[in-house]
Design an enzyme around this catalytic site. Structure first.
Site, PDB file in Angstrom:
ATOM      1  N   CYS A 112       0.677  -1.404   0.057  1.00  0.00           N
ATOM      2  CA  CYS A 112       0.091  -0.243   0.070  1.00  0.00           C
ATOM      3  C   CYS A 112       1.113   1.517   0.150  1.00  0.00           C
ATOM      4  O   CYS A 112       1.174   1.466  -1.027  1.00  0.00           O
ATOM      5  CB  CYS A 112      -0.982   0.148   1.007  1.00  0.00           C
ATOM      6  SG  CYS A 112      -2.568   1.167   1.287  1.00  0.00           S
ATOM      7  N   HIS A 220      -3.669  -4.998   0.394  1.00  0.00           N
ATOM      8  CA  HIS A 220      -3.898  -5.306   2.310  1.00  0.00           C
ATOM      9  C   HIS A 220      -3.221  -6.721   2.925  1.00  0.00           C
ATOM     10  O   HIS A 220      -4.152  -7.362   3.451  1.00  0.00           O
ATOM     11  CB  HIS A 220      -3.881  -4.730   3.187  1.00  0.00           C
ATOM     12  CG  HIS A 220      -4.108  -3.759   3.015  1.00  0.00           C
ATOM     13  ND1 HIS A 220      -2.665  -2.800   4.694  1.00  0.00           N
ATOM     14  CD2 HIS A 220      -4.417  -2.322   2.725  1.00  0.00           C
ATOM     15  CE1 HIS A 220      -2.816  -1.444   4.259  1.00  0.00           C
ATOM     16  NE2 HIS A 220      -4.015  -0.739   2.814  1.00  0.00           N
ATOM     17  N   GLU A 222      -1.969  -8.524   4.630  1.00  0.00           N
ATOM     18  CA  GLU A 222      -1.053  -8.930   5.744  1.00  0.00           C
ATOM     19  C   GLU A 222      -2.389  -9.393   6.617  1.00  0.00           C
ATOM     20  O   GLU A 222      -2.325  -9.681   7.665  1.00  0.00           O
ATOM     21  CB  GLU A 222      -0.640  -7.896   6.102  1.00  0.00           C
ATOM     22  CG  GLU A 222      -0.717  -6.848   7.059  1.00  0.00           C
ATOM     23  CD  GLU A 222      -1.715  -5.941   5.744  1.00  0.00           C
ATOM     24  OE1 GLU A 222      -2.499  -5.205   6.078  1.00  0.00           O
ATOM     25  OE2 GLU A 222      -1.365  -6.071   4.612  1.00  0.00           O
TER      26      GLU A 222
END
Length: 255
Positions: A112, A220, A222
């Site tokens: 990002c 994202h 993660e």
């Protein structure tokens, strides 16, 4: 062999009358649990930080996402409150780190804001408030209180055939989340767009000519690194690249 260290970018956060250097738990967990590496948080000391010494002891670099945006003057635009907040201490810390990491062949994963940092550091520009441009999707985070709902898949991206990203995840459309207001406008030196959304927004990039693993993604991974197959593959590939770099460096030292 020791668990390789990965330098993890942090945010400068004002709390209790002072600045804190911190990052979200999900980034640390993804590095530790999914990639199988040891995270090392980097303080935003800017030019005062010995960037070379950091990279002397780590075998990977993770540029995290953030609430802040890259300072517009770094890519020739004008800063104003509408496109903030900014974290100039982070910019001054991550730009030298990522450039040096690429030059040394240290594996890099940029997420990002991290992907936007990568592009700007390489001479590219960003488009701000993309939701205000005709024909663009609204890539901002939905206004939902539940975190899992805000980070849920929002739209498809299409990997480009024969790209590094496609080699990891295949060429079929991929569902990703979306929590950003800015995107790549012009690609920086060596920045190769490897996946796009339906509106043409760059969603994954690589660095042409990089000596090691160097990928950036706009979403994202993660958040669901252990449950989403694409996110798992991305962090697993990063982990493998870091371990390979660590083995090569150990072999050089041994000789």
């Amino acid at each position: 062999m020791r668990s390789p260290l990965v330098a993890v970018a942090t945010d400068t956060i004002a709390f209790d009358g002072t600045d804190w250097f911190a990052t979200q738990r999900q980034y640390v967990a993804a590095v530790f649990r999914t990639a199988g590496l040891t995270p090392l948080l980097v303080p935003n000391l800017g030019e005062a930080l010995d960037h070379a010494s950091i990279l002397d002891v780590v075998d990977g670099l993770l540029l995290t996402g953030s609430k802040s945006n890259v300072f517009p003057e770094l890519y020739g635009a004008t800063a104003d409150e509408a496109t903030g907040p900014y974290d100039r201490a982070r910019d001054a810390t991550t730009f030298p780190l990522l450039q040096m990491a690429i030059g040394r062949g240290i594996p890099l994963l940029a997420i990002c804001r991290g992907m936007q940092e990568l592009n700007v550091a390489r001479g590219g520009t960003l488009q701000t408030e993309i939701q205000e441009t005709a024909g663009r999707l609204d890539h901002r985070a939905p206004s939902l209180s539940e975190r899992s709902a805000r980070f849920a898949p929002r739209h498809e991206i299409l990997p480009r055939p024969a790209s590094q990203f496609a080699n990891l995840v295949g060429t079929d459309p991929v569902e990703v989340n979306s929590l950003h207001r800015q995107a790549i406008e012009t690609a920086g030196n060596g920045i190769v767009i490897e996946a796009t959304a339906a509106d043409g927004i760059a969603e994954a990039v690589s660095v042409h000519g990089a000596l090691g693993f160097a990928l950036g993604v706009q979403w994202h991974p993660e958040f669901a690194s252990e449950t989403d197959p694409v996110s798992t593959k991305l962090f697993a590939a990063f982990g493998d690249a870091v371990r390979l770099h660590a083995r090569r460096r150990t072999a050089i030292w041994a000789n």
